[in-house]
Design a protein around this motif. Structure first.
Motif, PDB file in Angstrom:
ATOM      1  N   SER A  33     -25.636  10.661 -22.643  1.00  0.00           N
ATOM      2  CA  SER A  33     -25.233  12.071 -22.611  1.00  0.00           C
ATOM      3  C   SER A  33     -23.741  12.204 -22.887  1.00  0.00           C
ATOM      4  O   SER A  33     -23.321  13.042 -23.695  1.00  0.00           O
ATOM      5  CB  SER A  33     -25.541  12.696 -21.245  1.00  0.00           C
ATOM      6  N   GLU A  34     -22.958  11.393 -22.222  1.00  0.00           N
ATOM      7  CA  GLU A  34     -21.502  11.453 -22.390  1.00  0.00           C
ATOM      8  C   GLU A  34     -21.095  11.144 -23.830  1.00  0.00           C
ATOM      9  O   GLU A  34     -20.190  11.787 -24.381  1.00  0.00           O
ATOM     10  CB  GLU A  34     -20.825  10.483 -21.424  1.00  0.00           C
ATOM     11  N   ARG A  35     -21.771  10.179 -24.447  1.00  0.00           N
ATOM     12  CA  ARG A  35     -21.457   9.838 -25.841  1.00  0.00           C
ATOM     13  C   ARG A  35     -21.829  10.988 -26.777  1.00  0.00           C
ATOM     14  O   ARG A  35     -21.078  11.303 -27.700  1.00  0.00           O
ATOM     15  CB  ARG A  35     -22.168   8.552 -26.251  1.00  0.00           C
ATOM     16  N   TYR A  36     -22.982  11.613 -26.535  1.00  0.00           N
ATOM     17  CA  TYR A  36     -23.383  12.758 -27.357  1.00  0.00           C
ATOM     18  C   TYR A  36     -22.353  13.879 -27.223  1.00  0.00           C
ATOM     19  O   TYR A  36     -21.925  14.478 -28.200  1.00  0.00           O
ATOM     20  CB  TYR A  36     -24.743  13.304 -26.934  1.00  0.00           C
ATOM     21  N   ILE A  37     -21.967  14.149 -25.984  1.00  0.00           N
ATOM     22  CA  ILE A  37     -21.017  15.229 -25.717  1.00  0.00           C
ATOM     23  C   ILE A  37     -19.671  14.926 -26.360  1.00  0.00           C
ATOM     24  O   ILE A  37     -19.070  15.790 -27.008  1.00  0.00           O
ATOM     25  CB  ILE A  37     -20.896  15.449 -24.193  1.00  0.00           C
ATOM     26  N   ALA A  38     -19.183  13.711 -26.230  1.00  0.00           N
ATOM     27  CA  ALA A  38     -17.898  13.328 -26.818  1.00  0.00           C
ATOM     28  C   ALA A  38     -17.941  13.382 -28.342  1.00  0.00           C
ATOM     29  O   ALA A  38     -16.985  13.854 -28.986  1.00  0.00           O
ATOM     30  CB  ALA A  38     -17.497  11.930 -26.349  1.00  0.00           C
ATOM     31  N   ALA A  39     -19.031  12.914 -28.948  1.00  0.00           N
ATOM     32  CA  ALA A  39     -19.134  12.922 -30.414  1.00  0.00           C
ATOM     33  C   ALA A  39     -19.127  14.344 -30.948  1.00  0.00           C
ATOM     34  O   ALA A  39     -18.613  14.606 -32.038  1.00  0.00           O
ATOM     35  CB  ALA A  39     -20.397  12.195 -30.858  1.00  0.00           C
ATOM     36  N   ARG A  40     -19.668  15.242 -30.179  1.00  0.00           N
ATOM     37  CA  ARG A  40     -19.690  16.632 -30.614  1.00  0.00           C
ATOM     38  C   ARG A  40     -18.357  17.314 -30.359  1.00  0.00           C
ATOM     39  O   ARG A  40     -18.061  18.348 -30.931  1.00  0.00           O
ATOM     40  CB  ARG A  40     -20.800  17.381 -29.890  1.00  0.00           C
ATOM     41  N   GLY A  41     -17.559  16.766 -29.472  1.00  0.00           N
ATOM     42  CA  GLY A  41     -16.298  17.396 -29.129  1.00  0.00           C
ATOM     43  C   GLY A  41     -16.491  18.560 -28.165  1.00  0.00           C
ATOM     44  O   GLY A  41     -15.682  19.475 -28.121  1.00  0.00           O
ATOM     45  N   THR A  42     -17.574  18.518 -27.424  1.00  0.00           N
ATOM     46  CA  THR A  42     -17.897  19.563 -26.464  1.00  0.00           C
ATOM     47  C   THR A  42     -17.236  19.256 -25.128  1.00  0.00           C
ATOM     48  O   THR A  42     -17.217  18.107 -24.691  1.00  0.00           O
ATOM     49  CB  THR A  42     -19.436  19.636 -26.275  1.00  0.00           C
ATOM     50  N   ALA A  43     -16.744  20.277 -24.492  1.00  0.00           N
ATOM     51  CA  ALA A  43     -16.133  20.094 -23.176  1.00  0.00           C
ATOM     52  C   ALA A  43     -17.204  19.641 -22.185  1.00  0.00           C
ATOM     53  O   ALA A  43     -18.311  20.188 -22.180  1.00  0.00           O
ATOM     54  CB  ALA A  43     -15.507  21.396 -22.700  1.00  0.00           C
ATOM     55  N   PRO A  44     -16.906  18.637 -21.359  1.00  0.00           N
ATOM     56  CA  PRO A  44     -17.888  18.121 -20.403  1.00  0.00           C
ATOM     57  C   PRO A  44     -18.422  19.173 -19.431  1.00  0.00           C
ATOM     58  O   PRO A  44     -19.524  19.030 -18.916  1.00  0.00           O
ATOM     59  CB  PRO A  44     -17.129  17.026 -19.654  1.00  0.00           C
ATOM     60  N   ASP A  45     -17.670  20.253 -19.204  1.00  0.00           N
ATOM     61  CA  ASP A  45     -18.129  21.287 -18.276  1.00  0.00           C
ATOM     62  C   ASP A  45     -18.751  22.492 -18.988  1.00  0.00           C
ATOM     63  O   ASP A  45     -19.040  23.504 -18.363  1.00  0.00           O
ATOM     64  CB  ASP A  45     -16.980  21.737 -17.365  1.00  0.00           C
TER      65      ASP A  45
END
Length: 183
Positions: A33-45
């Motif tokens: 999940s964290e890798r998907y979120i980081a690759a998208r450049g989406t804020a974790p919150d």
């Protein structure tokens, strides 16, 4: 389970074992999940990040954790393969077993939010997240684009995921969704 499904599930396992320790744990699923979120450049919150994390937690709880036959909190390749063999016997269960995570993943891969995944979005996500080489991504994308539109709509994406997990056609392009396998 067939030899082809064993190959596909093994490929998926290697991608899901994010830390490379030979097991899938809840932490691996969270790291995905964290890798998907980081690759998208989406804020974790962000709402998208929270939704993805919730869906991946549900995936762990409802699909992966029940495969843990010895109760040690981690799933090895044998447990996962046997678990998939037990759980993924009926494609009509796709809406319950896999569709919620697939919908969330589709929305995450659809970087511009237009309801379609273009080749650049597909390649960025699968290359950076699953470690699928660019040339493999391009070939898989072209084969999955069933209508030749240059994009994957939600239906084509679901068809690919369903074929990967349930299918046994050695010529199906979705066999290579998580990296090229030798068929």
């Amino acid at each position: 389970m067939t030899a082809l499904q064993n190959l596909k599930y093994g490929q998926w396992f290697r991608g899901a074992d994010v830390d490379g320790d030979g097991f899938i744990t809840q932490r691996d699923i969270r790291m995905m999940s964290e890798r998907y979120i980081a690759a998208r450049g989406t804020a974790p919150d962000s709402t998208t990040a929270r939704l993805l994390t919730e869906r991946m937690d549900e995936f762990w709880t409802n699909v992966i954790a029940p495969m843990d036959q010895d109760g040690d909190g981690k799933v090895d390749l044998r447990e996962m393969t046997e678990g998939f063999a037990r759980a993924l016997t009926d494609p009509t269960l796709y809406p319950k077993q896999i569709e919620p995570v697939t919908n969330c993943f589709f929305d995450l891969v659809d970087l511009n939010g237009n309801g379609e995944i273009d080749q650049a979005e597909f390649q960025q996500m699968f290359d950076s997240i699953a470690g699928v080489p660019g040339e493999d991504c391009a070939a898989v994308f072209a084969a999955l684009d069933q209508d030749g539109s240059g994009v994957l709509d939600r239906s084509e994406f679901h068809q690919a995921i369903s074929e990967f997990f349930y299918g046994d056609d050695p010529d199906a392009p979705a066999n290579h969704l998580f990296g090229r396998i030798a068929v």
